[in-house]
Write a protein that holds these residues in place. Structure first.
Motif, PDB file in Angstrom:
ATOM      1  N   VAL A  52       1.180  -1.382  -0.091  1.00 43.50           N
ATOM      2  CA  VAL A  52      -0.088  -0.081  -0.240  1.00 43.50           C
ATOM      3  C   VAL A  52       1.010   1.169  -0.679  1.00 43.50           C
ATOM      4  CG1 VAL A  52      -1.452   1.063   1.636  1.00 43.50           C
ATOM      5  CG2 VAL A  52      -1.770  -1.005   1.336  1.00 43.50           C
ATOM      6  N   GLU A  53       2.192   1.095   0.534  1.00 45.83           N
ATOM      7  CA  GLU A  53       2.493   2.677   0.867  1.00 45.83           C
ATOM      8  C   GLU A  53       3.711   2.507  -0.657  1.00 45.83           C
ATOM      9  OE1 GLU A  53       3.197   4.874   3.275  1.00 45.83           O
ATOM     10  OE2 GLU A  53       1.289   3.391   3.646  1.00 45.83           O
ATOM     11  N   GLU A  54       4.097   1.773  -0.803  1.00 48.09           N
ATOM     12  CA  GLU A  54       4.604   1.494  -2.402  1.00 48.09           C
ATOM     13  C   GLU A  54       3.621   2.333  -3.247  1.00 48.09           C
ATOM     14  OE1 GLU A  54       5.764  -2.222  -2.884  1.00 48.09           O
ATOM     15  OE2 GLU A  54       7.783  -2.189  -1.820  1.00 48.09           O
ATOM     16  N   LEU A  55       1.955   0.909  -3.658  1.00 50.22           N
ATOM     17  CA  LEU A  55       1.778   2.371  -4.130  1.00 50.22           C
ATOM     18  C   LEU A  55       1.171   3.629  -4.251  1.00 50.22           C
ATOM     19  CD1 LEU A  55      -2.160   0.190  -5.019  1.00 50.22           C
ATOM     20  CD2 LEU A  55      -1.884   2.753  -4.681  1.00 50.22           C
ATOM     21  N   TRP A  56       1.450   4.144  -3.405  1.00 51.32           N
ATOM     22  CA  TRP A  56       0.640   5.828  -3.461  1.00 51.32           C
ATOM     23  C   TRP A  56       2.587   6.498  -3.495  1.00 51.32           C
ATOM     24  CZ3 TRP A  56      -2.794   4.190  -1.141  1.00 51.32           C
ATOM     25  CH2 TRP A  56      -4.124   5.498  -0.403  1.00 51.32           C
ATOM     26  N   HIS A  57       3.771   5.897  -3.045  1.00 53.32           N
ATOM     27  CA  HIS A  57       4.637   6.459  -3.492  1.00 53.32           C
ATOM     28  C   HIS A  57       5.314   6.698  -4.720  1.00 53.32           C
ATOM     29  CE1 HIS A  57       6.000   7.437   0.768  1.00 53.32           C
ATOM     30  NE2 HIS A  57       5.433   6.424   0.876  1.00 53.32           N
ATOM     31  N   ASN A  58       4.946   5.349  -5.283  1.00 51.79           N
ATOM     32  CA  ASN A  58       5.429   4.897  -7.079  1.00 51.79           C
ATOM     33  C   ASN A  58       4.390   6.005  -8.026  1.00 51.79           C
ATOM     34  OD1 ASN A  58       7.645   3.619  -6.097  1.00 51.79           O
ATOM     35  ND2 ASN A  58       6.546   1.446  -5.763  1.00 51.79           N
ATOM     36  N   ASN A  59       3.384   5.913  -7.836  1.00 52.34           N
ATOM     37  CA  ASN A  59       1.530   6.515  -8.483  1.00 52.34           C
ATOM     38  C   ASN A  59       1.221   7.815  -8.103  1.00 52.34           C
ATOM     39  OD1 ASN A  59       1.933   3.605  -9.511  1.00 52.34           O
ATOM     40  ND2 ASN A  59       1.520   3.120  -8.570  1.00 52.34           N
ATOM     41  N   SER A  60       1.321   8.688  -9.442  1.00 47.80           N
ATOM     42  CA  SER A  60       0.736   9.978  -9.100  1.00 47.80           C
ATOM     43  C   SER A  60      -0.827   9.595  -8.619  1.00 47.80           C
ATOM     44  CB  SER A  60       0.756  11.415 -10.274  1.00 47.80           C
ATOM     45  OG  SER A  60      -0.002  10.113 -11.424  1.00 47.80           O
ATOM     46  N   LYS A  61      -1.409  10.839  -7.667  1.00 46.97           N
ATOM     47  CA  LYS A  61      -3.120  10.380  -7.159  1.00 46.97           C
ATOM     48  C   LYS A  61      -3.776   9.965  -8.298  1.00 46.97           C
ATOM     49  CE  LYS A  61      -6.359  13.361  -4.654  1.00 46.97           C
ATOM     50  NZ  LYS A  61      -7.297  12.065  -4.683  1.00 46.97           N
ATOM     51  N   THR A  62      -3.390  10.821  -9.872  1.00 47.93           N
ATOM     52  CA  THR A  62      -4.437  10.277 -11.155  1.00 47.93           C
ATOM     53  C   THR A  62      -4.471   9.383 -11.058  1.00 47.93           C
ATOM     54  OG1 THR A  62      -2.630  11.621 -12.623  1.00 47.93           O
ATOM     55  CG2 THR A  62      -4.439  12.681 -11.662  1.00 47.93           C
ATOM     56  N   HIS A  63      -2.891   9.073 -11.295  1.00 45.07           N
ATOM     57  CA  HIS A  63      -3.206   7.394 -11.584  1.00 45.07           C
ATOM     58  C   HIS A  63      -3.654   6.125 -10.719  1.00 45.07           C
ATOM     59  CE1 HIS A  63       0.173   4.423 -14.524  1.00 45.07           C
ATOM     60  NE2 HIS A  63      -1.025   4.072 -13.442  1.00 45.07           N
ATOM     61  N   ARG A  64      -3.317   6.493  -9.210  1.00 48.80           N
ATOM     62  CA  ARG A  64      -4.073   5.779  -9.093  1.00 48.80           C
ATOM     63  C   ARG A  64      -4.611   5.253  -8.441  1.00 48.80           C
ATOM     64  NH1 ARG A  64      -0.129   8.000  -4.609  1.00 48.80           N
ATOM     65  NH2 ARG A  64      -1.628  10.055  -3.671  1.00 48.80           N
ATOM     66  N   ASP A  65      -5.917   6.198  -8.520  1.00 50.23           N
ATOM     67  CA  ASP A  65      -7.263   6.433  -7.843  1.00 50.23           C
ATOM     68  C   ASP A  65      -8.001   5.689  -8.741  1.00 50.23           C
ATOM     69  OD1 ASP A  65      -6.945   8.831  -6.652  1.00 50.23           O
ATOM     70  OD2 ASP A  65      -7.560  10.462  -7.883  1.00 50.23           O
ATOM     71  N   GLU A  66      -7.970   5.507 -10.247  1.00 52.29           N
ATOM     72  CA  GLU A  66      -8.925   4.564 -10.284  1.00 52.29           C
ATOM     73  C   GLU A  66      -8.660   3.026  -9.754  1.00 52.29           C
ATOM     74  OE1 GLU A  66      -9.883   2.789 -14.639  1.00 52.29           O
ATOM     75  OE2 GLU A  66      -8.462   4.251 -14.598  1.00 52.29           O
ATOM     76  N   SER A  67      -7.089   2.501 -10.080  1.00 50.61           N
ATOM     77  CA  SER A  67      -7.369   1.245  -9.465  1.00 50.61           C
ATOM     78  C   SER A  67      -7.263   1.599  -7.991  1.00 50.61           C
ATOM     79  CB  SER A  67      -5.622   0.987  -9.509  1.00 50.61           C
ATOM     80  OG  SER A  67      -4.949   0.733 -10.445  1.00 50.61           O
ATOM     81  N   LEU A  68      -7.735   2.932  -6.683  1.00 47.93           N
ATOM     82  CA  LEU A  68      -7.975   2.380  -5.846  1.00 47.93           C
ATOM     83  C   LEU A  68      -9.912   2.335  -5.654  1.00 47.93           C
ATOM     84  CD1 LEU A  68      -5.787   5.304  -4.128  1.00 47.93           C
ATOM     85  CD2 LEU A  68      -5.558   2.696  -3.778  1.00 47.93           C
ATOM     86  N   ALA A  69     -10.144   3.003  -6.478  1.00 49.59           N
ATOM     87  CA  ALA A  69     -11.261   2.484  -6.502  1.00 49.59           C
ATOM     88  C   ALA A  69     -11.570   1.228  -7.176  1.00 49.59           C
ATOM     89  CB  ALA A  69     -11.845   3.893  -7.746  1.00 49.59           C
ATOM     90  N   LEU A  70     -11.030   1.088  -7.524  1.00 47.90           N
ATOM     91  CA  LEU A  70     -11.744  -0.944  -8.353  1.00 47.90           C
ATOM     92  C   LEU A  70     -11.262  -1.200  -7.202  1.00 47.90           C
ATOM     93  CD1 LEU A  70     -12.327  -2.392 -10.696  1.00 47.90           C
ATOM     94  CD2 LEU A  70     -10.263  -2.479 -11.232  1.00 47.90           C
ATOM     95  N   LEU A  71     -10.521  -1.314  -6.369  1.00 47.74           N
ATOM     96  CA  LEU A  71     -10.345  -2.422  -4.725  1.00 47.74           C
ATOM     97  C   LEU A  71     -10.755  -1.585  -4.332  1.00 47.74           C
ATOM     98  CD1 LEU A  71      -6.089  -1.861  -4.864  1.00 47.74           C
ATOM     99  CD2 LEU A  71      -6.849  -3.837  -4.634  1.00 47.74           C
TER     100      LEU A  71
END
Length: 196
Positions: free
Chosen positions: A16-35
């Motif tokens: 989860v920490e890697e997900l936040w640090h390695n990706n921009s907010k716009t890039h991770r938002d779709e993945s987080l919505a799906l999760l």
């Protein structure tokens, strides 16, 4: 090799920490919505088998997901199916899955709190700048009013007569003889009687 729940939870936290640090907010938002949708369905309907199976092939082709998506599912109690296209949640790992979901929700809420703090700072800063602008405009108007008042006083002083109107009229008629324009002044009454 099987991991304990604590080890998998620690692994999920790192992912989860890697997900936040390695990706921009716009890039991770779709993945987080799906999760959020996947884990939310499992939390709300823990005994529904249809929510325990996720089609990764369909998700990867239809969505722009981050690379930490699949490892996070695997760390939260899912296991790869034989076909390689699906991951299946082990019913004994529902508690682990909801714990990972809580970690993700906490991280999202933390980020939202930080964004709200930044938003409040920006609002306060813009209000302060707006108030400074308004105060500067008020000071400018007051300066213009003072300059106008000062100019009016100067104009009034420039045109202020040194004699009253009666004195001015008397001085005028003494210096101007309308009956004998060539003579600058008329003799006084006493002088006139002396000549007679």
């Amino acid at each position: 090799m099987s991991y304990t729940i604590d080890e998998q939870l620690a692994n999920a936290t790192v992912i989860v920490e890697e997900l936040w640090h390695n990706n921009s907010k716009t890039h991770r938002d779709e993945s987080l919505a799906l999760l959020d949708r996947i884990f939310g369905n499992i939390k709300n309907y823990p005994h529904e088998a249809r929510y325990h199976r996720v089609n990764l092939f369909k998700i990867v082709n239809a969505h722009s997901i981050v690379k930490e998506f699949t490892p996070l599912l695997l760390a939260s109690g899912f296991a790869m199916n034989v076909d390689g296209m699906h991951v299946q949640l082990n019913p004994k790992r529902i508690d682990l899955c909801t714990a990972v979901y809580s970690i993700i929700k906490d991280r999202i809420n933390y980020e939202n709190e930080l964004l709200e703090i930044e938003r409040q700072k920006v609002i306060a800063n813009s209000k302060q700048k707006q108030q400074q602008y308004i105060n500067a405009q008020i000071r400018k108007k007051e300066a213009v009013k003072q300059r106008i008042a000062s100019d009016r006083k100067d104009i009034q002083q420039e045109y202020k007569p040194t004699l009253s109107s009666k004195q001015r009229d008397n001085a005028y008629w003494k210096s101007h003889n309308i009956y004998a324009p060539n003579r600058p002044s008329l003799p006084s009454v006493d002088e006139h009687e002396k000549h007679l």
